[in-house]
Design an enzyme around this catalytic site. Structure first.
Site, PDB file in Angstrom:
ATOM      1  N   SER A 285      -3.840   5.099   0.254  1.00 59.54           N
ATOM      2  CA  SER A 285      -2.742   6.066   0.339  1.00 59.54           C
ATOM      3  C   SER A 285      -2.068   6.339  -0.994  1.00 59.54           C
ATOM      4  CB  SER A 285      -1.702   5.585   1.355  1.00 59.54           C
ATOM      5  OG  SER A 285      -1.160   4.344   0.971  1.00 59.54           O
TER       6      SER A 285
ATOM      7  N   LYS B 254       7.081   4.383   5.824  1.00 58.58           N
ATOM      8  CA  LYS B 254       7.178   4.860   4.439  1.00 58.58           C
ATOM      9  C   LYS B 254       8.360   5.809   4.258  1.00 58.58           C
ATOM     10  CE  LYS B 254       2.178   4.469   3.645  1.00 58.58           C
ATOM     11  NZ  LYS B 254       0.921   5.199   3.433  1.00 58.58           N
TER      12      LYS B 254
END
Length: 803
Positions: A702, A745
């Site tokens: 990511s 996140k």
């Protein structure tokens, strides 16, 4: 004695002449040389006969050469028994010259020699080591001392040896006769030393002791200690036998007494005990099958003597069966409105989680005997997973019990041990039900993701039956040995991560994810719950100590960085303990803690906003990462230096993350012209990418978007916006691919003061999972391709680019 490894002689092995291998035998040795066979951990004494199993090629060749030339061999012990191929430096310098009496080839390919010790010798020098050892040697003659002192030592040593032989079991008569007939002091000392139970180093020391008086004194001292050990062992055996005979006699007398009392019609203590147990079995309301097994064991127990070892085991088993809640539980009403009130009272936020719990309770109310799903709360530590299970129990008016599965690596901890083992107990599931006292309790299976697997079995496999509604109605614990119905138990599991839960076990549970709290949620939790709880824990009242909202927000922002609220509660407790000290010592009647007071109470802030400082130079981008304890921000730093186009990666990056960096650099090189990057300077420049903190391992795809953005920022001289963080995987075609952990996140970005987040467009499906507070505070940019990331993240271009 063994020179290489143990080789057992097979029955019927016959003497055989050694068969030298072609070309392996050397020429005849000089007469003054002695062939040497090294042994591992046994010392041969003069005058004794011992077999030696030889397995090393050098030892076999040495024995065969000695037989061929009809000459003796030297037996030397290695200094270290673990040395597989010893050299000259690995052997002692004193050994025994011996004759080979017999050479035996075994059917399994092994070799045995039977040797007789002749006299001691000392190595004067090694002449050869291959294909076997040969030495120059000095023969050591046995001292021929005489006199009253030697004679006294001879008689004393002989008496000691005969006494030791009498205390030892199954001693050959020939050995006693040899000791009795020994007339030479040195020969007797060597004979006793050969059979003494002492260490290899002590045996070698006795072999190297030439002086007759000293050697006999050492052997006598060793033998005295051995006699004392044998005498104590004999006494302990006699006492044990006497105790066993006494207990056996008492058991017989008790059995006779019980028979007499039965004849006289007098009820003894055992009869009353059995009657009480029988009554308890009636009251336990066991299923018919279980009751039949229990009464059968009760009849066995009644016939057992009280002193029988198995009587205690059967009595303990009966106690467990009687104390378990076998009776069919009654219907407990579930009030949905009350359940909502309880959940709101115990937890702030978590609206979707509480909605799912209310749905779960509604289904249990409408279908009490239905097969309801097993809930598994997954999230970082401190977000309230365990307390949610307690709230479910409160809302259902059922007892709550917790089973900790962290570190469990033995299947018996779930299914129990068989009661044939000493100290056996049921498994944790049955023990928890006994503790709860109800078959319909709420059982929290805490830390289900941290079960291990050991040589005792796989506990996660045993949990499959526990959590399967089709099977757990007849769950069989190994200790109980009878089926127990677990279908009425409400199981609730907790975990920090899903990856470590085996697939079949995860398939039996409904996963409910709990993300970390936002700053506003933490503030409300602290104001509503944590402050009140810490006031009570520290003996304070609300009138004596208060913490204002600004102080709570500063604690959240500057002193804690976590997904949950455990550290927040600890810091609130520290602040209130400071007030407790002031009040206890009488320096203040009450204390109000404001934001400006925290430096003096909690010290300097532990966390600071590094976003602006670390993104004011080209080559630094802010990424978003997922961790087992919640989301976090991640800085990607890139710099260039003269070189030949190499890529340097640091920061404990995993394989996947390193591949993302390679992919990002490949895209940059491929699109250098359209990005305004000098292609010729790329070949003369090394790129170094570093991801702090360097001591923390990192992995995952990511960070691809952040790495690409940092590289373009470095090579174009354009800084990345300080209010922007990003996540997403990239492909070589420039596509931005979806990633996991979006909710965690984004919450971490909001907590870190980020204003904009760039996410993969294919992660729009996760937008509804993001807390409303975080959605309101952040601007979202959805990326299809990496070009959009450059347009949205980089500041306006400067006049000159850096290479």
């Amino acid at each position: 004695m063994i020179d290489d490894e143990p080789i057992s002689a097979s029955a019927g092995a016959a003497d055989a002449a050694p068969q030298p291998q072609a070309g392996a035998m050397p020429a005849t040795l000089a007469p003054d040389l002695l062939i040497v066979v090294p042994v591992r951990d046994t010392v041969l004494f003069p005058g004794t006969v011992f077999p030696i199993a030889i397995g090393r090629e050098a030892s076999i060749l040495a024995a065969q050469q000695a037989l061929r030339e009809e000459r003796p061999i030297g037996i030397l012990m290695q200094r270290d028994a673990d040395t597989a191929q010893p050299g000259a430096i690995d052997m002692h310098r004193t050994g025994t010259i011996a004759n080979i009496l017999r050479y035996v080839n075994l059917p399994d390919g092994g070799h045995h020699i039977v040797v007789q010790g002749l006299q001691r010798f000392r190595v004067a020098g090694f002449v050869r080591e291959r294909p076997f050892f040969a030495v120059r040697h000095v023969a050591i003659d046995e001292p021929q001392e005489q006199g009253p002192e030697i004679e006294a030592r001879l008689l004393h040593l002989k008496q000691q040896a005969l006494e030791a032989l009498e205390l030892m079991p199954q001693v050959p008569q020939e050995l006693s006769a040899a000791v009795q007939a020994a007339s030479l002091p040195g020969a007797l000392a060597d004979l006793v030393a050969a059979y003494l139970d002492v260490s290899r180093d002590d045996r070698q020391d006795l072999l190297e002791t030439i002086d007759l008086r000293t050697r006999m004194d050492k052997v006598s001292a060793f033998l005295a200690r051995r006699i004392e050990v044998l005498r104590l062992t004999h006494e302990i055996g006699q006492r044990t036998k006497a105790t066993f005979d006494r207990r056996q006699r008492e058991a017989i007398l008790r059995e006779q007494m019980a028979a007499i009392q039965r004849e006289l019609g007098e009820a003894d203590g055992r009869s009353q005990e059995v009657a009480d147990l029988s009554k308890a079995i009636d009251e336990a309301k066991m299923p018919q099958e279980v009751e039949e097994v229990t009464r059968k064991e009760l009849r066995r127990y009644e016939r057992m003597p009280e002193a029988a070892p198995e009587a205690g085991m059967v009595r303990t088993w009966l106690d467990w069966l009687i104390e378990l809640p076998w009776a069919e539980p009654g219907q407990r009403p579930i009030d949905i409105a009350e359940a909502r009130r309880v959940l709101d009272e115990d937890h702030f936020g978590l609206d979707k989680v509480k909605t799912r719990i209310v749905e779960f309770l509604a289904v249990r109310k409408l279908a009490p005997r239905g097969k309801a799903p097993i809930l598994c709360f997954v999230g970082p530590p401190g977000v309230g997973k365990t307390s949610l299970g307690q709230s479910i129990a409160r809302a259902m008016h059922r007892p709550f019990v917790r089973v900790s599965l962290g570190g469990v690596h033995d299947e018996a901890e779930i299914r129990g041990h068989r009661r044939t083992y000493v100290g056996a107990l049921p498994g944790n599931i049955v023990q928890a039900i006994r503790k709860a006292g109800a078959r319909d309790c709420v059982m929290m299976l805490d830390e289900i993701d941290k079960m291990g697997r050991g040589i005792q079995g796989d506990p996660s496999a045993a949990m499959l039956e526990v959590l399967d509604p089709e099977q757990n109605s007849t769950f069989r614990d190994n200790y109980l040995g009878v089926p127990f119905d677990l279908s009425r138990v409400v199981f609730v599991a907790t975990a920090n991560m899903l990856e470590t839960i085996p697939g079949p076990l995860r398939d039996r549970m409904e996963i409910i994810a709990l993300a970390g709290y936002t700053e506003n949620e933490k503030h409300e939790i602290a104001r509503r719950y944590l402050v009140r709880r810490q006031l009570e824990a520290n003996g304070l009242t609300a009138d004596q100590a208060t913490i204002d909202d600004a102080a709570l927000r500063r604690i959240i922002r500057d002193y804690t960085r976590e997904a949950g609220v455990r550290s927040l509660e600890r810091e609130v407790g520290r602040a209130l303990r400071h007030a407790a000290v002031r009040i206890a010592e009488g320096s203040a009647a009450g204390l109000h803690i404001g934001a400006d007071d925290l430096d003096g109470i909690l010290g300097a802030p532990r966390f600071e906003n590094e976003i602006a400082m670390r993104t004011t130079v080209p080559g630094v981008a802010t990424g978003l990462a997922w961790t087992p304890v919640g989301g976090d921000i991640l800085f990607i730093e890139a710099t260039s230096l003269p070189g030949n186009g190499a890529l340097i990666l640091t920061g404990q990056l995993g394989d996947v993350m390193r591949e993302s960096a390679q992919a990002a650099l490949s895209i940059v090189k491929h699109r250098a012209r359209e990005l305004g990057i000098d292609e010729t300077r790329l070949g003369r420049t090394d790129i170094h990418i570093h991801v702090p903190a360097g001591a923390t391992p990192k992995d995952g795809p990511s960070a691809g978007v952040a790495m690409f953005t940092a590289l373009v920022s470095l090579l174009t001289g354009r800084t990345v916006r300080s209010d922007t963080a990003m996540t997403g995987e990239i492909s070589l075609r420039g596509l931005v691919l979806p990633v996991g952990g979006i909710k965690e996140k984004v919450v971490a970005a909001a907590a870190a003061g980020i204003g904009r987040v760039m996410l993969p467009a294919r992660n729009r499906r996760d937008f509804d999972e993001i807390p409303a507070d975080a959605r309101e505070r952040l601007e979202f940019v959805w990326l299809e391709r990496v070009d959009q990331a450059i347009e949205s993240a980089l500041e306006a271009p400067k006049d000159a680019a850096v290479g």
